[in-house]
Scaffold this motif. Structure first.
Motif, PDB file in Angstrom:
ATOM      1  N   ARG A   1       0.825  -1.194   0.000  1.00  0.00           N
ATOM      2  CA  ARG A   1       0.000   0.000   0.000  1.00  0.00           C
ATOM      3  C   ARG A   1       0.869   1.258   0.000  1.00  0.00           C
ATOM      4  O   ARG A   1       1.733   1.439   0.853  1.00  0.00           O
ATOM      5  N   GLY A   2       0.657   2.116  -1.016  1.00  0.00           N
ATOM      6  CA  GLY A   2       1.406   3.354  -1.124  1.00  0.00           C
ATOM      7  C   GLY A   2       2.793   3.197  -1.702  1.00  0.00           C
ATOM      8  O   GLY A   2       3.527   4.180  -1.837  1.00  0.00           O
ATOM      9  N   MET A   3       3.170   1.960  -2.053  1.00  0.00           N
ATOM     10  CA  MET A   3       4.523   1.713  -2.543  1.00  0.00           C
ATOM     11  C   MET A   3       4.583   1.646  -4.064  1.00  0.00           C
ATOM     12  O   MET A   3       5.641   1.714  -4.657  1.00  0.00           O
ATOM     13  N   GLY A   4       3.444   1.524  -4.722  1.00  0.00           N
ATOM     14  CA  GLY A   4       3.425   1.479  -6.174  1.00  0.00           C
ATOM     15  C   GLY A   4       3.325   0.070  -6.719  1.00  0.00           C
ATOM     16  O   GLY A   4       2.871  -0.849  -6.027  1.00  0.00           O
ATOM     17  N   GLU A   5       3.772  -0.095  -7.954  1.00  0.00           N
ATOM     18  CA  GLU A   5       3.615  -1.369  -8.659  1.00  0.00           C
ATOM     19  C   GLU A   5       4.910  -1.758  -9.351  1.00  0.00           C
ATOM     20  O   GLU A   5       5.764  -0.916  -9.637  1.00  0.00           O
ATOM     21  N   VAL A   6       5.043  -3.047  -9.635  1.00  0.00           N
ATOM     22  CA  VAL A   6       6.132  -3.523 -10.484  1.00  0.00           C
ATOM     23  C   VAL A   6       5.502  -4.024 -11.774  1.00  0.00           C
ATOM     24  O   VAL A   6       4.508  -4.742 -11.750  1.00  0.00           O
ATOM     25  N   TRP A   7       6.055  -3.589 -12.908  1.00  0.00           N
ATOM     26  CA  TRP A   7       5.528  -3.962 -14.217  1.00  0.00           C
ATOM     27  C   TRP A   7       6.547  -4.800 -14.966  1.00  0.00           C
ATOM     28  O   TRP A   7       7.753  -4.555 -14.898  1.00  0.00           O
ATOM     29  N   GLU A   8       6.034  -5.747 -15.711  1.00  0.00           N
ATOM     30  CA  GLU A   8       6.849  -6.502 -16.663  1.00  0.00           C
ATOM     31  C   GLU A   8       6.405  -6.068 -18.050  1.00  0.00           C
ATOM     32  O   GLU A   8       5.286  -6.359 -18.473  1.00  0.00           O
ATOM     33  N   VAL A   9       7.264  -5.343 -18.752  1.00  0.00           N
ATOM     34  CA  VAL A   9       6.908  -4.765 -20.049  1.00  0.00           C
ATOM     35  C   VAL A   9       7.772  -5.378 -21.141  1.00  0.00           C
ATOM     36  O   VAL A   9       9.008  -5.313 -21.087  1.00  0.00           O
ATOM     37  N   ARG A  10       7.122  -5.992 -22.127  1.00  0.00           N
ATOM     38  CA  ARG A  10       7.862  -6.563 -23.264  1.00  0.00           C
ATOM     39  C   ARG A  10       7.941  -5.532 -24.391  1.00  0.00           C
ATOM     40  O   ARG A  10       6.951  -4.874 -24.718  1.00  0.00           O
ATOM     41  N   ILE A  11       9.115  -5.410 -24.963  1.00  0.00           N
ATOM     42  CA  ILE A  11       9.313  -4.487 -26.076  1.00  0.00           C
ATOM     43  C   ILE A  11       9.059  -5.236 -27.386  1.00  0.00           C
ATOM     44  O   ILE A  11       9.845  -6.107 -27.788  1.00  0.00           O
ATOM     45  N   ASP A  12       7.948  -4.938 -28.037  1.00  0.00           N
ATOM     46  CA  ASP A  12       7.604  -5.570 -29.310  1.00  0.00           C
ATOM     47  C   ASP A  12       8.256  -4.822 -30.469  1.00  0.00           C
ATOM     48  O   ASP A  12       8.795  -3.713 -30.308  1.00  0.00           O
ATOM     49  N   LYS A  13       8.156  -5.406 -31.649  1.00  0.00           N
ATOM     50  CA  LYS A  13       8.817  -4.813 -32.813  1.00  0.00           C
ATOM     51  C   LYS A  13       8.232  -3.460 -33.190  1.00  0.00           C
ATOM     52  O   LYS A  13       8.910  -2.628 -33.802  1.00  0.00           O
ATOM     53  N   ASP A  14       6.959  -3.220 -32.831  1.00  0.00           N
ATOM     54  CA  ASP A  14       6.335  -1.947 -33.171  1.00  0.00           C
ATOM     55  C   ASP A  14       6.480  -0.903 -32.063  1.00  0.00           C
ATOM     56  O   ASP A  14       5.916   0.193 -32.149  1.00  0.00           O
TER      57      ASP A  14
END
Length: 450
Positions: free
Chosen positions: A376-389
């Motif tokens: 709570r109040g600490m935010g989020e962790v994201w897993e983001v894949r870099i696609d060709k576009d």
């Protein structure tokens, strides 16, 4: 965002709890006036009495202008019909349905959920998500949080550094150099912050480390965390969560003794009929007789997962007093957080964070593979894949112009994790692991929208 939530029970309330922290227009619908009144007293949201599956109710709350509908009543059919109505009559862009029945969740029927059949963008089962969270904690003793990333090839683990930690007063850059256990985030005195290279580890810090799965136990050992396997488990509360945990444990020989305490005769009987190697004990969980019967003094860990926060926290406190070294408590409200420390031996699991984590991929406008609410109040962790576009291909991390309190902590590339990323050129297929605070959320969404 305009968000419509059907269901004001524990699940609906937990979603409101998290989403109301941001600038969202939230309307909650339920057939129970008392539940709606309780939510209205606690949160700045609009409440409507009625069924979320009725077209007239959706018209009344302005579904045609909604960005997302989240149907989380206790009735699977109501939730699925609500999504159908939202799609067919009001063209709501995102529809999420809570589904608990194993019949609807059977992988054989995956094709059921499509625009041509049942237009549900995401099916969630909060009880299963909570059970999975607890099972992760059971797999890695001594942790306070376990977040699988990149198809479980990578883990973000949290744990408490006590006075026996050999790395107390050691700088982060030294830890990264010698132990291959990079500290990513630190919680100290109820404040969370990114771990800077010259920062040192303090006693009682709760730290978050990004590590490959095969190195989790070595990392815990480096920090002096006890990793003695759990063998004797006592679960307080018989429900779908405890059934999911117990049925999974029956397939694993790590935990040799599991007991469930439940005071409802019918629920206890149902569990006993469906579980083979788990002992079901009917009775009041605070009774000295029942605690003696479950041999609470011999338990390595207790898990309290009833629907009542106070019961769960009290059960954990009694277990600790009885000598149980590690306790887990499920809470629906943060009002009782201060009754027990969220340390290495006392873990509090917030339903709102787990339930919302299951939906973040659809709630956020960024192209996210996976995401978790950290604390709570600490935010989020994201897993983001870099696609060709992706417009971010070919850029360095600095060229992304990330907002303050948003940080790329590592890049997963070709089955390897890269921590020294300052001069790395982002490539197609890279997976970026980001920490995003609530203040940085909107700008981060725009940067990773494509």
């Amino acid at each position: 965002m305009k968000i419509l939530i059907g269901g004001a029970g524990n699940v609906g309330r937990s979603i409101v709890d998290y989403l109301s922290q941001a600038d969202n227009d939230i309307i909650v619908v339920d057939t129970d006036r008392e539940k709606l009144d309780n939510i209205a007293k606690e949160f700045d949201v609009q409440t409507i009495l009625g069924s979320i599956s009725h077209p007239g109710v959706q018209e009344k709350i302005g579904a045609k202008d909604a960005d997302i509908l989240i149907a989380v009543t206790n009735d699977d059919e109501v939730n699925l019909v609500a999504c159908q109505v939202a799609y067919s009559l009001f063209q709501v862009p995102k529809k999420i349905a809570r589904v608990e029945s194993e019949y609807f969740l059977n992988p054989l029927w995956n094709t059921l959920y499509s625009d041509r059949n049942l237009p549900v963008d995401l099916v969630i089962s909060p009880d299963i998500e909570i059970a999975k969270n607890i099972l992760n904690l059971l797999e890695f003793p001594g942790t306070t949080a376990v977040f699988p990333l990149v198809d479980s090839k990578l883990y973000l683990i949290g744990f408490k550094c006590d006075n026996a930690c050999p790395l107390i007063n050691t700088e982060i850059n030294e830890i990264r150099q010698y132990y291959n256990s990079p500290v990513i985030h630190i919680i100290r005195d109820d404040k969370s912050f990114f771990a800077k290279p010259n920062e040192t580890i303090h006693a009682n810090d709760e730290i978050f480390v990004l590590v490959e799965k095969d190195n989790v136990f070595d990392t815990l050992h480096d920090f002096g965390v006890s990793i003695k396997p759990f063998e004797n488990l006592v679960i307080f509360g018989g429900n779908a969560i405890s059934y999911c945990i117990a049925s999974s444990i029956e397939k694993d020989d790590t935990i040799t003794n599991c007991k469930i305490v439940e005071d409802d005769k019918e629920i206890a009987q149902d569990l006993a009929e469906n579980l083979n190697n788990v002992q079901i004990i009917k009775g009041e969980m605070m009774s000295d007789v029942i605690l003696d019967e479950v041999q609470i003094k011999d338990a390595d860990i207790s898990v309290a997962i009833t629907e009542n926060d106070k019961d769960n926290l009290l059960a954990s406190m009694v277990a600790r007093k009885s000598g149980v070294p590690y306790t887990v408590s499920l809470v629906n409200s943060r009002a009782y957080d201060n009754l027990i420390d969220n340390g290495g031996e006392n873990v509090i699991i917030e339903r709102s964070l787990i339930t919302t984590s299951a939906m973040l991929q659809d709630l956020r406008k960024a192209k996210i593979n996976d995401a978790y609410c950290l604390r709570r109040g600490m935010g989020e962790v994201w897993e983001v894949r870099i696609d060709k576009d992706s417009l971010n291909t070919g850029k360095t991390i600095q060229e992304l112009n990330l907002p303050d309190k948003c940080k790329v902590s590592a890049i997963y590339r070709n089955d390897e994790i890269i921590y020294n990323i300052s001069d790395i050129i982002i490539e197609e297929g890279d997976i970026l692991i980001l920490f995003v605070s609530s203040q940085a959320m909107r700008k981060a969404e725009e940067i990773f929208k494509i």
